[in-house]
Design an enzyme around this catalytic site. Structure first.
Site, PDB file in Angstrom:
ATOM      1  N   GLY A 125     114.993 -26.032 108.320  1.00 28.40           N
ATOM      2  CA  GLY A 125     116.220 -26.404 107.625  1.00 28.40           C
ATOM      3  C   GLY A 125     116.346 -25.696 106.295  1.00 28.40           C
ATOM      4  O   GLY A 125     117.101 -26.114 105.418  1.00 28.40           O
ATOM      5  N   LEU A 126     115.607 -24.606 106.124  1.00 28.09           N
ATOM      6  CA  LEU A 126     115.649 -23.851 104.862  1.00 28.09           C
ATOM      7  C   LEU A 126     116.413 -22.537 105.018  1.00 28.09           C
ATOM      8  O   LEU A 126     116.375 -21.679 104.146  1.00 28.09           O
ATOM      9  CB  LEU A 126     114.224 -23.558 104.377  1.00 28.09           C
ATOM     10  CG  LEU A 126     113.371 -24.789 104.055  1.00 28.09           C
ATOM     11  CD1 LEU A 126     111.955 -24.385 103.707  1.00 28.09           C
ATOM     12  CD2 LEU A 126     113.997 -25.561 102.898  1.00 28.09           C
ATOM     13  N   GLU A 161     125.934 -14.759 112.370  1.00 26.59           N
ATOM     14  CA  GLU A 161     125.344 -15.981 112.942  1.00 26.59           C
ATOM     15  C   GLU A 161     126.247 -16.509 114.077  1.00 26.59           C
ATOM     16  O   GLU A 161     125.764 -16.913 115.125  1.00 26.59           O
ATOM     17  CB  GLU A 161     125.202 -17.018 111.826  1.00 26.59           C
ATOM     18  CG  GLU A 161     124.567 -18.311 112.242  1.00 26.59           C
ATOM     19  CD  GLU A 161     123.041 -18.320 112.139  1.00 26.59           C
ATOM     20  OE1 GLU A 161     122.476 -17.513 111.378  1.00 26.59           O
ATOM     21  OE2 GLU A 161     122.434 -19.133 112.850  1.00 26.59           O
ATOM     22  N   ASP A 173     124.750 -21.522 103.645  1.00 23.97           N
ATOM     23  CA  ASP A 173     123.419 -20.907 103.586  1.00 23.97           C
ATOM     24  C   ASP A 173     123.502 -19.479 103.067  1.00 23.97           C
ATOM     25  O   ASP A 173     122.712 -19.045 102.223  1.00 23.97           O
ATOM     26  CB  ASP A 173     122.776 -20.883 104.981  1.00 23.97           C
ATOM     27  CG  ASP A 173     122.742 -22.251 105.624  1.00 23.97           C
ATOM     28  OD1 ASP A 173     122.963 -23.246 104.905  1.00 23.97           O
ATOM     29  OD2 ASP A 173     122.509 -22.321 106.838  1.00 23.97           O
TER      30      ASP A 173
HETATM   31  C1  GLA Z   1     123.214 -25.370 108.778  1.00 21.41           C
HETATM   32  C2  GLA Z   1     124.412 -24.432 108.699  1.00 21.41           C
HETATM   33  C3  GLA Z   1     125.195 -24.650 107.416  1.00 21.41           C
HETATM   34  C4  GLA Z   1     125.533 -26.118 107.217  1.00 21.41           C
HETATM   35  C5  GLA Z   1     124.300 -27.000 107.426  1.00 21.41           C
HETATM   36  C6  GLA Z   1     124.629 -28.460 107.411  1.00 21.41           C
HETATM   37  O1  GLA Z   1     122.294 -25.066 107.767  1.00 21.41           O
HETATM   38  O2  GLA Z   1     123.998 -23.103 108.778  1.00 21.41           O
HETATM   39  O3  GLA Z   1     126.357 -23.863 107.425  1.00 21.41           O
HETATM   40  O4  GLA Z   1     126.587 -26.508 108.051  1.00 21.41           O
HETATM   41  O5  GLA Z   1     123.637 -26.709 108.638  1.00 21.41           O
HETATM   42  O6  GLA Z   1     125.104 -28.834 106.167  1.00 21.41           O
END
Ligand code: GLA
Length: 387
Positions: A125-126, A161, A173
Site C-alpha cells: 500500500g506504499l 497504470e 500516488d
Molecule cells: C491506490 C490507488 C490510488 C488511490 C488509493 C486509495 O493506492 O492507486 O489512486 O485510489 O488506492 O485511496
C-alpha cells in the site's frame, strides 16, 4: 555478477557491460497517505506525502527502437520493440505503460536501456508501482529532453497504470511521488489538481507503518468495482441534478434522495466518500492547529468507514487498528492505500515506537502466524535526478 565502475552501479547492481557509458539515474519515492482514501478517483481530496523508500532507474539512449530492461530485484532481462508494445503481465508493464503513453503523445523518443531497482515493498500500500512509473517518466523526460511538467508526468504515469496494469487508479500516488516535498504533506484537490504543502511538524510523534505482509488477491478487481459503484451513484444523482459530474458536487441530501432507495450498497459506498472528504478537511485544520489528538481521531474514523462502509479492509488490518485503539501511545491508526492488505499508518508517540512495535508484532504473530514489519516513515522530496 560482476560490477562495472560507473557511479551507483554498486547499489543498483547494474550488470557488467549493460551500459556503454555512465547512465542517467533517477529516483522516485513511494508514498504514505495521512487521510483521504478512495477519494482521488471521485474528484475528492487526499493528503499524501513522499517517503524515504524509493525506486531507482538507470537509463541510456539507444540509436535503434529496442527497449532493453533489466530488473535487479528479479534478476531478469527483457527486450521489446517500440513498434509493438503490449502488456506482458510482468514487472515490465509499469515501464512499458509509460513508454506507450509517451509514444501516444508523439513525443520524440528512441530505444533505450534501463535498469530498475526498487526498495518500496510491493503490495504494502506504499505505491511501489507508481514509484516505478514515476521514476521511468522522470528519467525518460530528462534523457530525451521532453520538458514535461511534473503534473503532466503524473498524468502519464497514472494512464500507464490504467492501460498496462489494468487498475483504474486515481492520481494520488503518482502526484505524491512526483510532487512530494521533504517535511510536508500534499493536500491535493483531485478535481482541480490545486495543491498546498502542509508542514508535518509533529513534535514527539512518529509516522509508523505496520505492514501486515498480506495482500489479498481481490485487490485490483475490488478496486475497479468500487470505482464503478461510485460512478453509478453519480449517474443517478445527475439524472436529477444538473452539473453533477462526480461525487464532489454531491451533498448527503442529494445522495439520500436519489440513491438510498435505489441501491443500498451504492448509497453506502458513495456516502463513505462524502464522509471521508469531510474528515480530510477537518483533519487538515487539526494538523494546521497542531491538534494531533483530533487528527488521530479522524484517522480512526476513516478506518471504520473503510472497514464497514467501503469494505476494502481485511481481518489483518482490522486487528492492527483495533489493537492500536487500545494503546494510549497511538493517537490515530487506519489502513492505507487501496486496501485488502498492506500497511496501517499510525501516529505514535516517538518514545513508545520501539516497545509498541515489538509488542504488536508478537501479538500479530500469535494471532495470525504472520510476521509484522515496522517502518518509521521519513517524509522526503518527490522524484529527482541523481546523476
Ligand atoms: C491506490 C490507488 C490510488 C488511490 C488509493 C486509495 O493506492 O492507486 O489512486 O485510489 O488506492 O485511496
Amino acid at each position: 555478477m560482476t560490477i562495472t565502475t560507473v557511479a551507483h552501479t554498486q547499489s543498483l547492481a547494474i550488470p557488467e557491460g549493460f551500459f556503454s557509458q555512465q547512465p542517467l539515474i533517477a529516483r522516485a519515492p513511494g508514498r504514505i497517505n495521512i487521510i483521504g482514501e478512495h477519494t482521488d478517483y471521485n474528484n475528492g481530496f487526499v493528503l499524501p506525502a513522499a517517503i524515504d523508500k524509493a525506486v531507482y532507474v538507470a537509463v541510456e539512449r539507444r540509436s535503434d527502437h529496442i527497449v532493453r530492461l533489466y530488473s535487479t530485484d528479479y534478476n531478469e532481462q527483457y527486450e521489446f520493440s517500440l513498434n509493438s508494445l503490449t502488456p506482458t503481465g510482468t514487472w515490465c508493464d509499469y515501464i512499458l505503460g509509460v513508454v506507450d503513453q509517451l509514444l501516444k503523445a508523439q513525443l520524440p523518443i528512441t530505444g533505450f536501456s534501463l535498469v530498475l531497482k526498487g526498495e518500496v515493498p510491493i503490495g504494502a500500500g506504499l505505491s511501489s508501482s507508481a514509484a516505478v512509473e514515476c521514476a521511468v517518466a522522470f528519467a525518460l523526460n530528462e534523457l530525451f529532453d521532453l520538458e514535461l511538467s511534473r503534473i503532466t508526468m503524473a498524468g502519464i504515469a497514472q494512464q500507464a497504470e490504467h492501460t498496462f496494469a489494468g487498475v483504474r487508479c486515481g492520481i494520488m500516488d503518482q502526484f505524491a511521488s512526483l510532487l512530494g516535498k521533504k517535511g510536508y504533506a500534499v493536500k491535493l484537490d483531485c478535481k482541480t489538481l490545486a495543491y498546498d504543502y502542509i508542514p508535518l511538524q509533529m513534535e514527539g510523534l512518529s509516522i509508523v507503518l505496520w505492514n501486515t505482509n498480506v495482500k489479498h488477491s481481490l485487490a485490483s478487481s475490488a478496486y475497479n468495482e468500487r470505482r464503478e459503484q461510485c460512478r453509478q451513484g453519480v449517474t443517478w444523482v445527475a439524472e436529477k441534478y444538473d452539473g453533477v459530474e462526480s461525487l464532489r458536487e454531491v451533498t448527503p441530501a442529494m445522495l439520500e434522495e436519489t440513491v438510498a432507495a435505489r441501491n443500498a450498497l451504492v448509497y453506502k459506498r458513495c456516502k463513505y466518500v462524502l464522509d471521508e472528504n469531510a474528515r480530510l478537511l477537518a483533519a487538515c485544520e487539526h494538523l494546521a492547529s497542531g491538534n494531533m489528538q483530533a487528527l488521530g481521531q479522524k484517522m480512526f474514523e476513516s478506518h471504520s468507514g473503510l472497514q464497514h462502509a467501503y469494505e476494502v479492509s481485511c481481518p489483518e488490518l482490522d486487528l492492527l487498528v483495533d489493537w492500536a485503539r487500545d494503546e494510549p501511545a497511538v493517537l490515530g491508526a487506519r489502513m492505507m492505500g487501496g486496501g485488502f492488505g498492506g500497511c496501517t499508518i499510525n501516529l505514535v508517540k516517538e518514545d513508545a515506537v520501539e516497545m509498541l512495535s515489538e509488542r504488536i508484532a508478537a501479538r500479530y504473530y500469535g494471532q495470525t502466524g504472520l510476521q509484522l514489519t515496522t517502518h518509521v516513515a521519513r517524509i522526503e522530496n518527490g522524484a529527482e535526478i541523481i546523476i
